[in-house]
Design an enzyme around this catalytic site. Structure first.
Site, short mmCIF file in Angstrom:
data_model
loop_
_atom_site.label_atom_id
_atom_site.label_comp_id
_atom_site.label_asym_id
_atom_site.label_seq_id
_atom_site.Cartn_x
_atom_site.Cartn_y
_atom_site.Cartn_z
N THR A 141 0.87 -1.17 0.00
CA THR A 141 0.00 0.00 0.00
C THR A 141 0.90 1.22 0.00
O THR A 141 2.12 1.10 0.11
CB THR A 141 -0.91 -0.06 1.26
OG1 THR A 141 -1.68 -1.25 1.23
CG2 THR A 141 -1.85 1.12 1.37
N GLU A 182 -3.19 -4.05 -2.95
CA GLU A 182 -3.22 -5.15 -1.99
C GLU A 182 -1.87 -5.83 -1.87
O GLU A 182 -1.00 -5.33 -1.20
CB GLU A 182 -4.31 -6.18 -2.33
CG GLU A 182 -5.11 -6.69 -1.14
CD GLU A 182 -4.33 -7.56 -0.14
OE1 GLU A 182 -4.77 -8.69 0.13
OE2 GLU A 182 -3.34 -7.09 0.41
N ASP A 221 -8.98 -9.61 0.43
CA ASP A 221 -9.20 -8.97 1.72
C ASP A 221 -10.52 -9.41 2.34
O ASP A 221 -10.80 -9.09 3.50
CB ASP A 221 -9.19 -7.44 1.58
CG ASP A 221 -7.81 -6.85 1.85
OD1 ASP A 221 -6.89 -7.62 2.16
OD2 ASP A 221 -7.67 -5.62 1.75
N SER A 274 -11.02 -3.12 4.99
CA SER A 274 -9.66 -2.63 4.83
C SER A 274 -9.10 -2.22 6.19
O SER A 274 -9.85 -2.01 7.15
CB SER A 274 -9.64 -1.43 3.89
OG SER A 274 -8.37 -0.80 3.87
N SER A 275 -7.77 -2.10 6.27
CA SER A 275 -7.12 -1.54 7.46
C SER A 275 -6.56 -0.15 7.18
O SER A 275 -5.93 0.44 8.06
CB SER A 275 -5.99 -2.46 7.92
OG SER A 275 -6.48 -3.72 8.28
#
Length: 584
Positions: free
Chosen positions: A400, A420, A440, A464-465
């Site tokens: 990312t 990703e 994900d 998502s994080s």
């Protein structure tokens, strides 16, 4: 803690992915590999500043600001250049989340450009005929993993609302670099050499490998004129040129013709729309911390961690000490347990944000944290009305990028974007790498007879994080702009940085330099080759299951200092990547 919703070291020879629950796979690809550290100095500016993961990108953003563009204009130019010079991490074949602060109106816009699953997707997407999840690399390097890209549509929508310069002008730096080439850094060279799947793409072989088939090396020039042609068309005709017509048809053909073909259609691409979400803001020690709500789990999980830590005297614990690392890890275990059980795309799942961030609930969770011993693996919390979900079995990978911008008017952008895995799905078309973001989702759609909140569903956006973050002081003034890459560890990287800036009063560069540590409720991770590694015996004595390994964050921070009535911008770039803080 109050809650408000506003509209708005050389490369390691052995690259290992930490095991994750029942889905740990021997063939799971490595995250973006560690490539050593590059010492960075604190940057100081008075007008505007950009911090991004590559010097060419940061300088492109600064040039846009000097030409009269605003923070949003600069962010778009930076992201487009990153697509060229940091192709393993992000690009128009992927998605992202963007926070925009309008200084004049004191409003925050939260833009969701996360990829979505095709209309034909089913919860069993990643199951083999025997009902077990595919081996992870089989899922990643396939057409099944490609979601509908959202980054470009999001950037265009945000530009219509917040931009100042013309759309076409923002592409100029990226076009020049794609056509004229750029010198490969040691980091990019190491990542190309380490990737076994990238050469499966004919286009990738032409771009990333020499004529003899060997990977290009540091110091070689890399050209991507196919991407230049693609960007030139989009600069002229807008995002529609990507989501419809020849480019869209080529994307569909590449996905459906891949190993383990996907089911992406032209209709999926044409139907994609970015979304404006309600920015999620919470308070920590008098500061207001704002981030992205679900489908990002970043802001919510960070808020849970900070809410549980607020009763502890964190300012009295030395940064990177055993006490500080222990407390942060315990809060992380509890917060990640709730994240994995409850957080997902809110358009498909009822996400109990109010309950998860309730001060009373967090106080009850915090009681489980003891200063001298680990609670071990935490269980998710329970509360009245909570939906019954099974355990989420997801294997996230940190590939990312993050960029931070503040302009001369005080407007700001925090943008985190991704494809990703490193080099995404390894499917390359028109010079761009397509994402593998659908991995994900939980590869296993249910457990113990209950569906996973983050299971695959048609049109759904995977959890998502990514954690783009804006921080405001007790007078309501913008204080910090930050975020990081790093897969599921992004949450820990950003939480650590917030503690460094807020509790330990470190400057942005010192905060980015701190060793990375944290728990995702699967043991305690300590960064190899740093002072954190020496903490392992003491933390094991407290009952932690300790892992020592590479933690390749990319924290990029801008802080605003108002001392003396004059605004100063302070920038920090993560030493683990090629980034630069550039300002005037």
């Amino acid at each position: 803690m109050k809650i408000s919703l506003l509209i708005s070291c050389p490369l390691l020879a052995c690259l290992l992915l930490a095991p994750q629950a029942a889905l740990a796979q021997a063939d799971a690809p490595a995250p973006e590999a560690a490539s050593g550290r590059i010492a960075k100095k604190l940057a100081v500016a008075h007008r505007h500043m950009v911090v991004a993961a590559h010097p060419l990108a940061a300088e492109a953003g600064r040039a846009i600001l000097n030409a009269g563009g605003n923070a949003l204009d600069a962010a778009i130019a930076v992201q487009l250049v990153l697509n060229v010079v940091e192709p393993q991490s992000s690009g128009i074949g992927g998605g992202g989340f963007l926070l925009h602060y309008d200084a004049k109106n004191k409003t925050i816009a939260a833009w969701d450009g996360r990829e979505s699953a095709p209309a034909a997707a089913t919860p069993e997407r990643f199951l083999a005929p025997d009902g077990r999840p595919l081996r992870f690399m089989e899922a990643v390097a396939s057409g099944l993993s490609v979601g509908v890209p959202g980054l470009l549509a999001m950037l265009e929508a945000a530009h219509r609302e917040h931009g100042r310069m013309g759309w076409q002008a923002l592409f100029s730096p990226a076009l020049r670099i794609a056509d004229d080439g750029f010198v490969i850094t040691p980091r990019l060279a190491a990542l190309i050499a380490a990737d076994r799947a990238l050469r499966s793409s004919e286009q990738a072989r032409e771009i990333f490998y020499r004529e003899d088939g060997s990977p290009k090396r540091a110091g070689d020039k890399l050209f991507n004129r196919d991407l230049g042609r693609t960007l030139r068309r989009i600069s002229r005709d807008g995002a529609k040129a990507f989501y419809e017509g020849e480019i869209a048809a080529s994307i569909v053909a590449a996905v459906r013709g891949a190993t383990r073909p996907g089911d992406l259609t032209a209709a999926d691409l044409a139907a994609y729309q970015p979304k404006r979400r309600e920015v999620l803001c919470t308070n920590y020690r008098g500061q207001r911390i704002c981030g992205m709500p679900p489908p990002s789990s970043g802001a919510a999980t960070i808020a849970m961690m900070l809410g549980m830590l607020e009763r502890f005297p964190m300012p009295r614990h030395k940064p990177g000490s055993a006490d500080a690392v222990h407390l942060m890890a315990e809060a992380g275990s509890l917060a990640y347990a709730d994240r994995d059980r409850y957080l997902a795309d809110p358009d498909f799942v009822s996400v109990p944000l109010k309950e998860l961030l309730d001060p009373g609930y967090l106080a009850r969770r915090s009681v489980q944290i003891h200063p001298d011993r680990s609670l071990g693996r935490a269980s998710p919390g329970t509360f009245a009305g909570a939906a019954a979900f099974g355990e989420d079995l997801t294997t996230p990978l940190p590939a990312t990028t993050h960029l931070s911008v503040v302009d001369s008017d005080g407007n700001a952008v925090a943008l985190t974007s991704s494809i990703e895995s490193a080099f995404g799905s390894r499917i390359m078309v028109h010079g761009m790498l397509l994402n593998n973001q659908l991995t994900d989702f939980s590869l296993q759609p249910s457990s113990d007879g209950m569906p996973a909140a983050n299971r695959v569903q048609p049109g759904k956006r995977p959890r998502s994080s990514m954690s783009p973050t804006l921080v405001f002081d007790d007078k309501g003034r913008l204080q910090h702009v930050l975020g990081s890459p790093g897969g599921a560890m992004i949450i820990n990287y950003v939480a650590k940085t917030l503690l460094a800036l807020t509790d330990w009063k470190l400057d942005p560069q010192a905060a980015a330099d701190l060793p990375n540590t944290g728990s995702r409720n699967r043991g305690l991770d300590l960064e190899a080759g740093t002072d954190a590694e020496a903490l392992a015996p003491a933390l094991r004595a407290r009952g932690h299951e300790v892992r020592v390994g590479d933690e390749t964050s990319g924290v990029h921070v801008i802080s605003i200092d108002y001392a003396g009535g004059k605004r100063r911008l302070l920038g920090g770039a993560d030493p683990r990547r090629d980034g630069l803080a550039a300002g005037d």
